[in-house]
Design an enzyme around this catalytic site. Structure first.
Site, PDB file in Angstrom:
ATOM      1  N   VAL A 101     -11.809  30.542 -54.191  1.00  0.00           N
ATOM      2  CA  VAL A 101     -11.426  29.154 -53.904  1.00  0.00           C
ATOM      3  C   VAL A 101     -11.905  28.157 -54.958  1.00  0.00           C
ATOM      4  O   VAL A 101     -11.541  26.989 -54.920  1.00  0.00           O
ATOM      5  CB  VAL A 101     -11.873  28.634 -52.511  1.00  0.00           C
ATOM      6  CG1 VAL A 101     -11.043  29.233 -51.405  1.00  0.00           C
ATOM      7  CG2 VAL A 101     -13.347  28.841 -52.284  1.00  0.00           C
ATOM      8  N   TYR A 109      -5.444  37.950 -50.210  1.00  0.00           N
ATOM      9  CA  TYR A 109      -5.293  37.659 -48.770  1.00  0.00           C
ATOM     10  C   TYR A 109      -3.835  37.774 -48.337  1.00  0.00           C
ATOM     11  O   TYR A 109      -3.157  38.721 -48.728  1.00  0.00           O
ATOM     12  CB  TYR A 109      -5.891  36.276 -48.439  1.00  0.00           C
ATOM     13  CG  TYR A 109      -7.198  36.071 -49.144  1.00  0.00           C
ATOM     14  CD1 TYR A 109      -8.292  36.855 -48.785  1.00  0.00           C
ATOM     15  CD2 TYR A 109      -7.344  35.181 -50.189  1.00  0.00           C
ATOM     16  CE1 TYR A 109      -9.503  36.727 -49.444  1.00  0.00           C
ATOM     17  CE2 TYR A 109      -8.553  35.043 -50.851  1.00  0.00           C
ATOM     18  CZ  TYR A 109      -9.620  35.812 -50.473  1.00  0.00           C
ATOM     19  OH  TYR A 109     -10.801  35.690 -51.134  1.00  0.00           O
ATOM     20  N   SER A 155     -14.923  33.908 -54.239  1.00  0.00           N
ATOM     21  CA  SER A 155     -14.602  35.233 -53.701  1.00  0.00           C
ATOM     22  C   SER A 155     -14.361  36.296 -54.769  1.00  0.00           C
ATOM     23  O   SER A 155     -14.229  37.475 -54.431  1.00  0.00           O
ATOM     24  CB  SER A 155     -13.378  35.147 -52.794  1.00  0.00           C
ATOM     25  OG  SER A 155     -13.726  34.481 -51.612  1.00  0.00           O
ATOM     26  N   TYR A 167     -24.799  36.200 -49.128  1.00  0.00           N
ATOM     27  CA  TYR A 167     -23.352  36.089 -49.372  1.00  0.00           C
ATOM     28  C   TYR A 167     -23.002  34.767 -50.070  1.00  0.00           C
ATOM     29  O   TYR A 167     -22.241  34.740 -51.039  1.00  0.00           O
ATOM     30  CB  TYR A 167     -22.617  36.228 -48.032  1.00  0.00           C
ATOM     31  CG  TYR A 167     -21.168  35.814 -48.058  1.00  0.00           C
ATOM     32  CD1 TYR A 167     -20.196  36.649 -48.595  1.00  0.00           C
ATOM     33  CD2 TYR A 167     -20.762  34.569 -47.556  1.00  0.00           C
ATOM     34  CE1 TYR A 167     -18.858  36.258 -48.638  1.00  0.00           C
ATOM     35  CE2 TYR A 167     -19.440  34.175 -47.588  1.00  0.00           C
ATOM     36  CZ  TYR A 167     -18.487  35.021 -48.129  1.00  0.00           C
ATOM     37  OH  TYR A 167     -17.171  34.636 -48.172  1.00  0.00           O
ATOM     38  N   LYS A 215     -16.674  39.125 -54.684  1.00  0.00           N
ATOM     39  CA  LYS A 215     -16.487  40.220 -53.716  1.00  0.00           C
ATOM     40  C   LYS A 215     -16.168  41.534 -54.439  1.00  0.00           C
ATOM     41  O   LYS A 215     -16.434  42.618 -53.921  1.00  0.00           O
ATOM     42  CB  LYS A 215     -15.406  39.845 -52.702  1.00  0.00           C
ATOM     43  CG  LYS A 215     -15.827  38.656 -51.781  1.00  0.00           C
ATOM     44  CD  LYS A 215     -14.704  38.230 -50.852  1.00  0.00           C
ATOM     45  CE  LYS A 215     -15.106  37.282 -49.728  1.00  0.00           C
ATOM     46  NZ  LYS A 215     -15.397  35.916 -50.039  1.00  0.00           N
TER      47      LYS A 215
END
Ligand code: DON
Length: 312
Positions: A259, A241, A64, A191, A67
């Protein structure tokens, strides 16, 4: 030895002795096989010096953290129009949560939860083929890090594709609201390839220089200073998050986790920092990565909430 080298060596040694290392992501085999003992840290300073400790040269799955690079490219492509399709508020929910999407009409809370990053990917895909959008991302991170050896781990991308039922649900659900324009399979394939970028701490810290240096990457203007400041703001509020408040409290730097156990953190005007330890806390963020960053900030005073932060 430079004092920063000494601090990093101390932190790496302390992390070697840690008993509670979190749990390695096990939803796909290639991530489950990474040894929990790994730990690396890299710091690139505003002066351009690189400091490394531990397994800082070993490539891992950035997941991630990609991102952040996707958001940067999407803002470059469509500017502030992007914010019509994705918000910039912390979600307070897990990275792969679907619960808010119904009440919020398919508009994800921010670009760093999976739903938001899938929308960002849809924007980047536009009318291109996945191969072109993936190539654009690869060229971008190679340019940022000044390193053409950066690649994508195809085994990771494939495994994500085989098991990504939740991401498929998120994408289909948003498509039902009209917030995904492309074919769901193509958007997700792109993605998953972004997530499967493999980079070392050194490469990642080099890639983050534009966020440290007001939009300049290795002295060249990549984005405006205002945009860099704003991306940092979203990283501070949403980068971890439902753990973002705690990360700001303990570390006080814009950061983005993955992760794979990596974290990219930015001390604006001072340093770009990458840390990697594959064991995760219950929110899916690197357990030791956060502790290492906390210790680094305590020993250097680099939190943005330090009264003298960034003063000459
Ligand atoms: O989409 C997923 O679920 C993963 N490929 C990436 C998730 C991730 O890295 C969340 N981070 N902490």
């Amino acid at each position: 030895m430079d004092s920063l080298d000494r601090i990093l060596a101390e932190i790496a040694a302390e992390m070697r002795g840690m008993e509670h290392r979190g749990k390695v992501a096990d939803y796909i085999r290639p991530l489950a096989q990474v040894p929990v003992e790994k730990f690396g840290i890299a710091v690139v300073t505003a002066k351009g010096e690189t400091h490394l400790a531990g397994d800082a040269e070993e490539a891992f799955s950035i997941q991630s953290i990609s991102k952040v690079f996707a958001l940067t490219l999407a803002l470059g492509a469509v500017g502030d129009q992007l914010w019509k399709r994705v918000g910039r508020e912390p979600s307070g929910s897990a990275f792969n949560s679907i619960v808010q999407l119904e009440n919020e009409h398919g508009i994800p809370r921010n670009p760093f939860i999976n739903a938001g990053a899938i929308v960002v990917t849809d924007v980047l895909l536009g009318h291109h083929q996945p191969r072109e959008a993936i190539g654009q991302m690869l060229r971008f991170v190679r340019e940022l890090a000044g390193d053409d050896s950066i690649g994508i781990d195809e085994a990771v991308a494939r495994a994500e594709q085989d098991t990504g039922f939740r991401n498929k649900a998120l994408a289909n659900y948003m498509r039902a609201f009209g917030n995904i324009e492309g074919e769901v399979d193509l958007v997700l394939g792109t993605y998953f390839h972004y997530c499967a970028l493999a980079m070392s701490c050194r490469q990642l810290a080099l890639a983050g220089r534009y966020l440290m240096d007001g939009g300049l990457s290795n002295g060249h203007r990549l984005i405006t200073a205002r945009r860099a400041r704003r991306i940092n703001a979203v990283m501070m509020s949403c980068g971890h998050y439902d753990n973002s408040g705690d990360f700001a409290y303990r570390i006080g730097l814009p950061g983005k986790s993955g992760v794979g156990g990596g974290i990219l953190a930015v001390a604006p005007g001072i340093a770009s920092i990458a840390v990697w330890s594959p064991g995760l806390n219950p929110s899916g963020n690197s357990q030791l990565g956060q502790i290492a960053l906390e210790r680094l900030v305590q020993r250097t005073g680099w939190s943005v909430f330090e009264p003298r932060f960034g003063a000459p």
